[in-house]
Design an enzyme around this catalytic site. Sequence first.
Site, PDB file in Angstrom:
ATOM      1  N   GLY A 172       0.821  -1.214   0.000  1.00 46.95           N
ATOM      2  CA  GLY A 172       0.000   0.000   0.000  1.00 46.95           C
ATOM      3  C   GLY A 172       0.849   1.255   0.000  1.00 46.95           C
ATOM      4  CG  ASN A 173      -0.290   4.550  -1.604  1.00 43.73           C
ATOM      5  OD1 ASN A 173      -1.033   5.373  -1.093  1.00 43.73           O
ATOM      6  ND2 ASN A 173      -0.638   3.816  -2.670  1.00 43.73           N
ATOM      7  CG  HIS A 174       2.701   7.090   3.431  1.00 42.06           C
ATOM      8  ND1 HIS A 174       2.696   6.458   4.644  1.00 42.06           N
ATOM      9  CD2 HIS A 174       3.958   6.980   2.938  1.00 42.06           C
ATOM     10  CE1 HIS A 174       3.901   5.991   4.896  1.00 42.06           C
ATOM     11  NE2 HIS A 174       4.689   6.284   3.875  1.00 42.06           N
ATOM     12  CB  SER A 175      -3.205   7.786  -0.602  1.00 39.59           C
ATOM     13  OG  SER A 175      -4.413   8.450  -0.839  1.00 39.59           O
TER      14      SER A 175
END
Length: 415
Positions: free
Chosen positions: A219-222
């Site tokens: 995943g990522n930080h969004s």
Amino acid sequence: MSAGSEAPTPQPLRGRRVALGVTGSISAYKSVEAARRLEDAGAVVDVALTPSAARFVPPLTFRSLVKGEVATDLWDPAAPAEQHVAMGRRADAMLVAPASATTLAKLAHGIGDNPVTLTALATSAPLVVAPAMDSIMYGQPSVQANLELLKARGVFIAGPAIGRLASGGRGLGRLIEPIELAAAVRSAIGRTVGDLRGRHIIVTAGGTREPIDPVRFVGNHSSGKMGVAVAEAARDQGAAVTLITTQAPPEGRYGIVVRSVNTAIEMQTEIWNAARGANALVMAAAVADYRPAEAAESKLKKQDAEEEGMTLELVENPDVIASIDAPHLLKVGFAAETDDLIENAKAKIKRKGLAFIAANDVTQSDAGFQVDTNRVVLLDATGEPERLPLLHKYDVGVAILERLKSHPDWPVRAD
Ligand code: PMT
């Protein structure tokens, strides 16, 4: 200014006047918070109370809180003459919250016998009613018939919600939360006079989650804040909005259709499902370019001590925005960059077939991921970059919609 930031607080209801009608229900305390939220959004709120509402919430509470007038008694010699008529005439919207069964009946049948029902009769502005009552009362055919009558006349019905009821137990009949009440007013004004009435905008939000096994993902930080802000701004201007998000459905989503997804492929499918007849796709989501080649069916166990490390095989995800090609759909991308902002963003415009792109430098602490503000540069294939100052993400959304509305391929309003 919002606390701790240089960006002005968004004012989606600046210049608007809202008449708030409060009727007799224990949930009337929530209308105090709704009034505050409407004024925080820039509106001036006038309040009308029925005699029973005034028993639940003292009029002084509203008098201390709102910039507008508070009407409680039709026969008060100190009140301005025909106060309800003035309140109704100057309103851009009227919200009746909580709306009791009795008030719904009066609104449906044109009875004006107290400050709330008279103000409703005196206005031609959009009317939002938020029912609140015991679940058996709410289910009565008479109450449902009155709601149907109101709906058929274009009244916006907001709620009720399922939850704890003052009459005991849980059920359908609880007044929706103040944040949703304020959202319903914003939506009703947009649907009535907004520039985007009759338009459909798809917005994506959040970081995709590509499963490794049942408990882990790539995943990522969004956080989804940027996409939600664009969706709210489009809703406030009257667009039909489909928000496709990897995050929990946002609060204050009245008027926004929310579709929940996890992966890039699910996001792509949902966009296709919504794309027919849509006018624009604003892709604020952070989509993973790669996903694990296979998602393990059960939780991966730590490797034996002799085996060092672990290799995860990744395969390429589709470029979602590039893959969507529907007639009349203008595509707006975001570029999340850590270096060479303009150059990198520009390359994506052509590659992905975009009308324009919003480039943000995600290394800045007050812009990009997770924060409420952003600093973007809007650019298309040919023109000069338009550098926006630090703005609340809602106002970045407004700027994107302005640019969409002035795009040569944006459909011109018939009216
Ligand atoms: O959600 P927040 O916490 O508020 O943070 C906001 C944000 C930083 C996520 C947002 O402002 C942002 O920059 N979104 C785009 C992130 C991104 O994926 O950028 P990109 O430069 O990698 O991709 C360019 C465009 O192609 C994006 O519109 C992206 O959605 C799209 N894309 C990317 C990869 C892919 N496989 N398919 C895509 O459609």
